[in-house]
Design an enzyme around this catalytic site. Structure first.
Site, PDB file in Angstrom:
ATOM      1  CD1 TRP A  24      -2.483  -2.056   1.525  1.00 45.67           C
ATOM      2  CD2 TRP A  24      -3.070  -0.811  -0.240  1.00 45.67           C
ATOM      3  NE1 TRP A  24      -3.570  -2.643   0.920  1.00 45.67           N
ATOM      4  CE2 TRP A  24      -3.954  -1.911  -0.158  1.00 45.67           C
ATOM      5  CE3 TRP A  24      -3.238   0.107  -1.282  1.00 45.67           C
ATOM      6  CZ2 TRP A  24      -4.992  -2.116  -1.078  1.00 45.67           C
ATOM      7  CZ3 TRP A  24      -4.268  -0.094  -2.197  1.00 45.67           C
ATOM      8  CH2 TRP A  24      -5.136  -1.189  -2.088  1.00 45.67           C
ATOM      9  CG  ASP A  53      -3.352   4.311   4.040  1.00 43.08           C
ATOM     10  OD1 ASP A  53      -4.434   4.133   4.618  1.00 43.08           O
ATOM     11  OD2 ASP A  53      -3.042   3.718   2.982  1.00 43.08           O
ATOM     12  CE  LYS A  86      -9.442  -2.216   3.273  1.00 41.09           C
ATOM     13  NZ  LYS A  86      -8.247  -1.473   2.920  1.00 41.09           N
TER      14      LYS A  86
HETATM   15  C1  LIG Z   1      -7.632  -0.995   1.539  1.00 38.14           C
HETATM   16  C2  LIG Z   1      -6.488  -0.071   1.639  1.00 38.14           C
HETATM   17  C3  LIG Z   1      -6.288   0.969   0.709  1.00 38.14           C
HETATM   18  C4  LIG Z   1      -7.164   1.165  -0.499  1.00 38.14           C
HETATM   19  O1  LIG Z   1      -8.420   1.584  -0.151  1.00 38.14           O
HETATM   20  P1  LIG Z   1      -9.532   1.916  -1.263  1.00 38.14           P
HETATM   21  O2  LIG Z   1     -10.599   2.485  -0.413  1.00 38.14           O
HETATM   22  O3  LIG Z   1      -9.889   0.631  -1.928  1.00 38.14           O
HETATM   23  O4  LIG Z   1      -8.963   2.894  -2.216  1.00 38.14           O
HETATM   24  C5  LIG Z   1      -5.210   1.822   0.924  1.00 38.14           C
HETATM   25  N1  LIG Z   1      -4.382   1.674   1.974  1.00 38.14           N
HETATM   26  C6  LIG Z   1      -4.543   0.668   2.862  1.00 38.14           C
HETATM   27  C7  LIG Z   1      -3.584   0.537   3.995  1.00 38.14           C
HETATM   28  C8  LIG Z   1      -5.597  -0.228   2.725  1.00 38.14           C
HETATM   29  O5  LIG Z   1      -5.752  -1.220   3.612  1.00 38.14           O
END
Ligand SMILES: *Cc1c(COP(=O)(O)O)cnc(C)c1O
Length: 358
Positions: free
Chosen positions: A101, A170, A194
């Site tokens: 990521w 993030d 999540k």
């Molecule tokens: C799932 C995830 C993303 C991507 O998220 P989207 O909402 O699908 O764009 C980015 N960073 C992390 C750490 C993630 O777990």
């Protein structure tokens, strides 16, 4: 019957939230309509929207100088919006490249400004997060981007690096499962699918000080526009925000971040205990201290055994355990709405399967 859902996102949501939404589907609060049929300018929706923002701030324990924003495009759009907004007046963005990521965040930022890896875990095949003293900042760095939890690699940032530049975090895959570093961070963002709700919206916390440097780009790409319009500049993803509000209310009522942090650690410990006592049958590649609490990755002795394991899991009602397509293996995601009972069912299967296949 409800399954034990270990999906990495989208994932399981609290049963009572789904039941409440079903209850309200045909007639929300006496309107004779569902929440997705009312105007987003109506008092009915405005209340839902403001409540979601208020709960986001409350649960995150965000200080007064931080604005919660609700933006479509998931965490992925934030990979672009962060450099578009924070590098508008110059400077560079440093990235801790801790896994898939973070790598994506860096490559998506490249078209929008000067960015660079401040640490790269690739040579060690992404087994850990860096120590703060391993992170190399270049001159003129405006922010350091970190990934709170690498969802695919199963790695957790244990210690927030308190360096001389603000952090951008993030927090997608452990959002509200740990305290957020408000003293260090300028932006904290995550897709909500999540821990906090269904896909379709990102919750983005931005310090007010960062809103003054608005870039000259279309409205939707500017944090300042979302803040000025209370995330209602255009038609928002109403159903997602409505459900997120319900999930956040439940989280708050159950004790907020401290409670979820403890619960998540206990769930993770139950699975790592089985891995560590399996005499090498299950292998987790991450350095022990940096193991994720929300995404537990492990391998079995062969891919054939992994397929058999997944098949047996499915027959017992344990779904979503297949590792990310880029790495294979098994991944158990232990998000907020997953009950301990599901974790126990997994631990039991793992013990049992190892005993029969060793
Ligand atoms: C799932 C995830 C993303 C991507 O998220 P989207 O909402 O699908 O764009 C980015 N960073 C992390 C750490 C993630 O777990």
């Amino acid at each position: 019957m409800r399954v034990h859902n270990f999906g990495a996102g989208p994932c399981t949501l609290p049963l009572e939230v789904l039941e409440e939404a079903r209850e309200e589907m045909l007639d929300f609060a006496g309107t004779g309509m569902s929440i997705v049929e009312v105007s987003h300018r109506s008092d009915t929706y405005q209340q839902v929207h403001e409540e979601a923002l208020r709960l986001a701030r409350e649960v995150a324990q965000a200080p007064a100088d931080v604005e919660p924003l609700l933006i479509q495009g998931g965490a992925t759009l934030q990979f672009s919006m962060v450099p578009i907004n924070l590098l508008a007046v110059g400077g560079t963005g440093g990235y801790v490249v801790s896994g898939a990521w973070a790598k994506k965040a860096l490559s998506e930022a490249r078209p929008h400004g000067k960015v660079y890896p401040a640490w790269d875990g690739q040579p060690e095949e992404y087994r850990r997060m860096p120590r703060p003293d391993e992170i190399r900042l270049q001159p003129d760095t405006r922010y350091l981007h970190v990934t709170s939890n690498e969802t695919i690699g199963g790695i957790r940032m244990v210690e927030w690096p308190g360096l001389e530049v603000p952090l951008v975090v993030d927090a997608s895959s452990d959002f509200m499962a740990r305290p957020l570093p408000w003293d260090l961070a300028e932006v904290v963002y995550g897709g909500v699918q999540k821990n906090l709700g269904p896909a379709g919206v990102a919750l983005v916390f931005v310090k007010r000080s960062a809103l003054d440097e608005a870039p000259e780009v279309g409205s939707y790409l500017r944090y300042e526009w979302h803040a000025a319009n209370r995330s209602l500049g255009n038609t928002p993803p109403m159903f997602q925000i409505y459900l997120m509000g319900k999930v956040l209310r439940r989280l708050r009522n159950r004790g907020g971040i401290p409670a979820l942090e403890q619960e998540t650690a206990a769930k993770a410990a139950a699975v790592y205990r089985v891995i560590d006592s399996s005499e090498g049958f299950y292998r987790n590649p991450v350095e022990t201290a940096h193991r994720s609490h929300t995404n537990i990755v492990f391998r079995l002795p062969s891919e054939e055994l992994e397929r058999a394991f997944l098949g047996e899991a499915e027959r017992r009602g344990l779904v979503g355990l297949k590792g990310h397509r880029s790495v294979g293996g098994i991944r158990a995601s232990l998000y907020a709405a997953l009950e301990m009972e599901s974790v126990e069912a997994l631990a039991e299967l793992m013990d049992d399967f190892a005993a029969r296949n060793r």
